[in-house]
Design a protein around this motif. Structure first.
Motif, PDB file in Angstrom:
ATOM      1  N   LEU A  29     -58.174  -7.752-123.081  1.00 11.71           N
ATOM      2  CA  LEU A  29     -59.091  -8.896-123.054  1.00 11.71           C
ATOM      3  C   LEU A  29     -59.200  -9.555-124.423  1.00 11.71           C
ATOM      4  O   LEU A  29     -59.224 -10.788-124.529  1.00 11.71           O
ATOM      5  CB  LEU A  29     -60.470  -8.451-122.570  1.00 11.71           C
ATOM      6  N   HIS A  30     -59.277  -8.745-125.457  1.00 15.96           N
ATOM      7  CA  HIS A  30     -59.357  -9.270-126.819  1.00 15.96           C
ATOM      8  C   HIS A  30     -58.120 -10.109-127.140  1.00 15.96           C
ATOM      9  O   HIS A  30     -58.222 -11.212-127.695  1.00 15.96           O
ATOM     10  CB  HIS A  30     -59.504  -8.119-127.813  1.00 15.96           C
ATOM     11  N   THR A  31     -56.959  -9.603-126.776  1.00 19.87           N
ATOM     12  CA  THR A  31     -55.697 -10.301-127.039  1.00 19.87           C
ATOM     13  C   THR A  31     -55.647 -11.637-126.313  1.00 19.87           C
ATOM     14  O   THR A  31     -55.322 -12.674-126.901  1.00 19.87           O
ATOM     15  CB  THR A  31     -54.508  -9.418-126.619  1.00 19.87           C
ATOM     16  N   ARG A  32     -55.989 -11.644-125.032  1.00 22.11           N
ATOM     17  CA  ARG A  32     -55.955 -12.883-124.244  1.00 22.11           C
ATOM     18  C   ARG A  32     -56.939 -13.909-124.819  1.00 22.11           C
ATOM     19  O   ARG A  32     -56.590 -15.077-124.992  1.00 22.11           O
ATOM     20  CB  ARG A  32     -56.287 -12.600-122.782  1.00 22.11           C
ATOM     21  N   ALA A  33     -58.145 -13.475-125.141  1.00 23.79           N
ATOM     22  CA  ALA A  33     -59.143 -14.398-125.683  1.00 23.79           C
ATOM     23  C   ALA A  33     -58.697 -14.957-127.032  1.00 23.79           C
ATOM     24  O   ALA A  33     -58.816 -16.163-127.282  1.00 23.79           O
ATOM     25  CB  ALA A  33     -60.491 -13.694-125.817  1.00 23.79           C
ATOM     26  N   LEU A  34     -58.178 -14.097-127.880  1.00 26.48           N
ATOM     27  CA  LEU A  34     -57.758 -14.528-129.214  1.00 26.48           C
ATOM     28  C   LEU A  34     -56.603 -15.518-129.141  1.00 26.48           C
ATOM     29  O   LEU A  34     -56.625 -16.560-129.815  1.00 26.48           O
ATOM     30  CB  LEU A  34     -57.351 -13.301-130.027  1.00 26.48           C
ATOM     31  N   LEU A  35     -55.605 -15.247-128.328  1.00 23.91           N
ATOM     32  CA  LEU A  35     -54.471 -16.165-128.215  1.00 23.91           C
ATOM     33  C   LEU A  35     -54.914 -17.496-127.613  1.00 23.91           C
ATOM     34  O   LEU A  35     -54.373 -18.545-127.973  1.00 23.91           O
ATOM     35  CB  LEU A  35     -53.339 -15.532-127.414  1.00 23.91           C
ATOM     36  N   GLY A  36     -55.906 -17.469-126.742  1.00 23.30           N
ATOM     37  CA  GLY A  36     -56.470 -18.712-126.226  1.00 23.30           C
ATOM     38  C   GLY A  36     -57.121 -19.522-127.331  1.00 23.30           C
ATOM     39  O   GLY A  36     -56.923 -20.735-127.426  1.00 23.30           O
ATOM     40  N   GLU A  37     -57.887 -18.849-128.190  1.00 24.77           N
ATOM     41  CA  GLU A  37     -58.522 -19.540-129.317  1.00 24.77           C
ATOM     42  C   GLU A  37     -57.486 -20.098-130.287  1.00 24.77           C
ATOM     43  O   GLU A  37     -57.722 -21.114-130.941  1.00 24.77           O
ATOM     44  CB  GLU A  37     -59.456 -18.588-130.056  1.00 24.77           C
ATOM     45  N   LEU A  40     -52.333 -20.390-128.168  1.00 25.24           N
ATOM     46  CA  LEU A  40     -51.074 -19.723-127.849  1.00 25.24           C
ATOM     47  C   LEU A  40     -51.138 -19.093-126.451  1.00 25.24           C
ATOM     48  O   LEU A  40     -50.628 -17.998-126.220  1.00 25.24           O
ATOM     49  CB  LEU A  40     -50.765 -18.648-128.898  1.00 25.24           C
ATOM     50  N   GLU A  41     -51.747 -19.822-125.522  1.00 30.78           N
ATOM     51  CA  GLU A  41     -51.890 -19.319-124.154  1.00 30.78           C
ATOM     52  C   GLU A  41     -50.552 -18.959-123.538  1.00 30.78           C
ATOM     53  O   GLU A  41     -50.458 -18.053-122.708  1.00 30.78           O
ATOM     54  CB  GLU A  41     -52.599 -20.335-123.255  1.00 30.78           C
ATOM     55  N   SER A  42     -49.491 -19.646-123.939  1.00 34.70           N
ATOM     56  CA  SER A  42     -48.168 -19.378-123.362  1.00 34.70           C
ATOM     57  C   SER A  42     -47.665 -17.974-123.703  1.00 34.70           C
ATOM     58  O   SER A  42     -46.796 -17.444-123.012  1.00 34.70           O
ATOM     59  CB  SER A  42     -47.156 -20.418-123.847  1.00 34.70           C
ATOM     60  N   LEU A  43     -48.206 -17.360-124.736  1.00 31.44           N
ATOM     61  CA  LEU A  43     -47.811 -16.003-125.114  1.00 31.44           C
ATOM     62  C   LEU A  43     -48.750 -14.941-124.545  1.00 31.44           C
ATOM     63  O   LEU A  43     -48.472 -13.745-124.660  1.00 31.44           O
ATOM     64  CB  LEU A  43     -47.797 -15.860-126.642  1.00 31.44           C
ATOM     65  N   ASP A  78     -48.259 -17.362-135.764  1.00 24.56           N
ATOM     66  CA  ASP A  78     -48.037 -18.682-136.324  1.00 24.56           C
ATOM     67  C   ASP A  78     -48.160 -19.658-135.156  1.00 24.56           C
ATOM     68  O   ASP A  78     -48.792 -19.318-134.151  1.00 24.56           O
ATOM     69  CB  ASP A  78     -46.695 -18.771-137.068  1.00 24.56           C
ATOM     70  N   SER A  79     -47.556 -20.798-135.226  1.00 28.60           N
ATOM     71  CA  SER A  79     -47.739 -21.795-134.166  1.00 28.60           C
ATOM     72  C   SER A  79     -46.957 -21.511-132.900  1.00 28.60           C
ATOM     73  O   SER A  79     -47.210 -22.123-131.867  1.00 28.60           O
ATOM     74  CB  SER A  79     -47.361 -23.184-134.685  1.00 28.60           C
ATOM     75  N   GLU A  80     -46.013 -20.557-132.938  1.00 24.01           N
ATOM     76  CA  GLU A  80     -45.197 -20.304-131.742  1.00 24.01           C
ATOM     77  C   GLU A  80     -44.848 -18.845-131.482  1.00 24.01           C
ATOM     78  O   GLU A  80     -44.133 -18.547-130.534  1.00 24.01           O
ATOM     79  CB  GLU A  80     -43.906 -21.113-131.812  1.00 24.01           C
ATOM     80  N   SER A  81     -45.327 -17.943-132.301  1.00 22.65           N
ATOM     81  CA  SER A  81     -44.997 -16.540-132.102  1.00 22.65           C
ATOM     82  C   SER A  81     -46.158 -15.650-132.515  1.00 22.65           C
ATOM     83  O   SER A  81     -47.091 -16.090-133.182  1.00 22.65           O
ATOM     84  CB  SER A  81     -43.734 -16.168-132.885  1.00 22.65           C
TER      85      SER A  81
END
Length: 135
Positions: A29-37, A40-43, A78-81
């Motif tokens: 959950l932490h990972t999904r929320a952080l990447l959303g912020e 980077l939702e695609s990752l 970064d912006s894509e990884s």
């Protein structure tokens, strides 16, 4: 395979998790929320799966060895990884098993290998870190 160019990580976050089964869904959950912020939702799907496998492996290593130390999760991006880094107190080498359809466990690093561009590990003082690069 390790990338020849080192990404410039512009975002980072760390979390310490108790070595308990409930740490895996918390880390996901932490990972999904952080990447959303971080936009980077695609990752998120891939990163969430890699995080779950690596954290579960660390918790299992702690259980097997009777360790009570925290498992560390660091996410860099970064912006894509993104780079997932999991630190645990076990000195044991991570082992990628061949699939065994009769077993319910033991396929974590096989899954990580299928998702990540690369993964590696190294011993550190007091245990090891396992890293996986997702793009």
């Amino acid at each position: 395979m390790i990338a020849t160019e080192t990404p410039r990580w512009t975002k980072s976050d760390s979390l310490e998790l108790g070595p308990f089964p409930g740490a895996v869904p918390s880390a996901r959950l932490h990972t999904r929320a952080l990447l959303g912020e971080w936009n980077l939702e695609s990752l998120a799907d891939d990163a969430e799966t890699v995080v779950a496998e690596l954290v579960a492996n660390s918790i299992e290593a702690h259980r097997r060895e009777g360790l009570d130390a925290a498992v560390g999760l660091t996410l860099l991006a970064d912006s894509e990884s993104a780079l997932v880094v999991v630190r645990d107190g076990s000195n044991g080498k991570p082992v990628r098993n061949e699939p065994d359809l009769d077993l319910e466990s033991g396929r974590g690093l096989l899954i990580v290998s299928a998702i990540a561009e690369w993964w590696d590990w190294k011993p550190v003082r007091g245990g090891k870190i396992v890293r996986a690069y997702i793009r």
